[in-house]
Design a protein around this motif. Structure first.
Motif, PDB file in Angstrom:
ATOM      1  N   HIS A 173       0.835  -1.207   0.000  1.00  0.00           N
ATOM      2  CA  HIS A 173       0.000   0.000   0.000  1.00  0.00           C
ATOM      3  C   HIS A 173       0.870   1.258   0.000  1.00  0.00           C
ATOM      4  O   HIS A 173       0.570   2.230  -0.705  1.00  0.00           O
ATOM      5  CB  HIS A 173      -0.955   0.001   1.199  1.00  0.00           C
ATOM      6  N   TRP A 174       1.927   1.238   0.770  1.00  0.00           N
ATOM      7  CA  TRP A 174       2.820   2.398   0.830  1.00  0.00           C
ATOM      8  C   TRP A 174       3.497   2.634  -0.524  1.00  0.00           C
ATOM      9  O   TRP A 174       3.585   3.756  -1.000  1.00  0.00           O
ATOM     10  CB  TRP A 174       3.878   2.200   1.922  1.00  0.00           C
ATOM     11  N   VAL A 175       3.959   1.534  -1.164  1.00  0.00           N
ATOM     12  CA  VAL A 175       4.617   1.667  -2.464  1.00  0.00           C
ATOM     13  C   VAL A 175       3.631   2.214  -3.493  1.00  0.00           C
ATOM     14  O   VAL A 175       3.965   3.107  -4.286  1.00  0.00           O
ATOM     15  CB  VAL A 175       5.214   0.311  -2.919  1.00  0.00           C
ATOM     16  N   ARG A 176       2.398   1.716  -3.501  1.00  0.00           N
ATOM     17  CA  ARG A 176       1.400   2.197  -4.451  1.00  0.00           C
ATOM     18  C   ARG A 176       1.108   3.684  -4.258  1.00  0.00           C
ATOM     19  O   ARG A 176       1.070   4.467  -5.214  1.00  0.00           O
ATOM     20  CB  ARG A 176       0.115   1.381  -4.311  1.00  0.00           C
ATOM     21  N   SER A 177       0.930   4.086  -2.994  1.00  0.00           N
ATOM     22  CA  SER A 177       0.651   5.507  -2.738  1.00  0.00           C
ATOM     23  C   SER A 177       1.877   6.371  -3.052  1.00  0.00           C
ATOM     24  O   SER A 177       1.737   7.493  -3.540  1.00  0.00           O
ATOM     25  CB  SER A 177       0.191   5.722  -1.303  1.00  0.00           C
ATOM     26  N   ASP A 178       3.063   5.873  -2.807  1.00  0.00           N
ATOM     27  CA  ASP A 178       4.278   6.632  -3.102  1.00  0.00           C
ATOM     28  C   ASP A 178       4.467   6.803  -4.610  1.00  0.00           C
ATOM     29  O   ASP A 178       4.878   7.874  -5.067  1.00  0.00           O
ATOM     30  CB  ASP A 178       5.484   5.922  -2.478  1.00  0.00           C
ATOM     31  N   ILE A 179       4.166   5.749  -5.366  1.00  0.00           N
ATOM     32  CA  ILE A 179       4.306   5.839  -6.819  1.00  0.00           C
ATOM     33  C   ILE A 179       3.313   6.856  -7.386  1.00  0.00           C
ATOM     34  O   ILE A 179       3.669   7.695  -8.218  1.00  0.00           O
ATOM     35  CB  ILE A 179       4.139   4.449  -7.463  1.00  0.00           C
ATOM     36  N   THR A 180       2.072   6.801  -6.928  1.00  0.00           N
ATOM     37  CA  THR A 180       1.090   7.776  -7.425  1.00  0.00           C
ATOM     38  C   THR A 180       1.470   9.200  -7.030  1.00  0.00           C
ATOM     39  O   THR A 180       1.332  10.134  -7.821  1.00  0.00           O
ATOM     40  CB  THR A 180      -0.318   7.447  -6.915  1.00  0.00           C
ATOM     41  N   GLN A 181       1.978   9.369  -5.814  1.00  0.00           N
ATOM     42  CA  GLN A 181       2.406  10.709  -5.384  1.00  0.00           C
ATOM     43  C   GLN A 181       3.615  11.178  -6.199  1.00  0.00           C
ATOM     44  O   GLN A 181       3.701  12.344  -6.580  1.00  0.00           O
ATOM     45  CB  GLN A 181       2.738  10.694  -3.888  1.00  0.00           C
TER      46      GLN A 181
END
Length: 113
Positions: free
Chosen positions: A96-104
């Motif tokens: 979840h953190w990686v997904r949110s970091d990539i989108t950010q």
């Protein structure tokens, strides 16, 4: 010259119930009650260990260690299951953190261009 074998007639079979019928000649004896009054060897150590032989004491020690080892195996399985569940939770959190970091990161990259 060919040989022809004659089949022997099959013996007559008795009914199924007669196969297990007790013989008339042999009387059936039941064990006396003294067999049931004796304690099981593993129960003796609860009463008095001083009366046991060295072999019986060694057998009881082995039995106790076996029970302790089985208990340790059970606790190990429970602890291993808990560790696996914690690791799964950590992996899900990381994804979840990686997904949110990539989108950010993509959002920041597009605004700067």
């Amino acid at each position: 010259m060919p040989r022809y074998f004659q089949q022997e007639p099959e013996p007559e079979q008795q009914p199924f119930a007669d196969d297990f019928a007790p013989d008339e000649d042999i009387p059936m004896e039941l064990p006396d009650d003294s067999v049931y009054d004796q304690p099981h060897p593993e129960e003796i150590y609860l009463e008095d260990e001083d009366l046991l032989t060295d072999e019986e004491k060694a057998a009881l020690r082995r039995e106790r260690w076996r029970v302790l080892a089985n208990l340790g195996d059970f606790i190990g399985v429970i602890a291993g299951t808990a560790v696996i569940l914690v690791l799964i939770a950590l992996i899900i959190t990381l994804l979840h953190w990686v997904r949110s970091d990539i989108t950010q990161s993509f959002t920041l990259w597009q605004t700067r261009m």
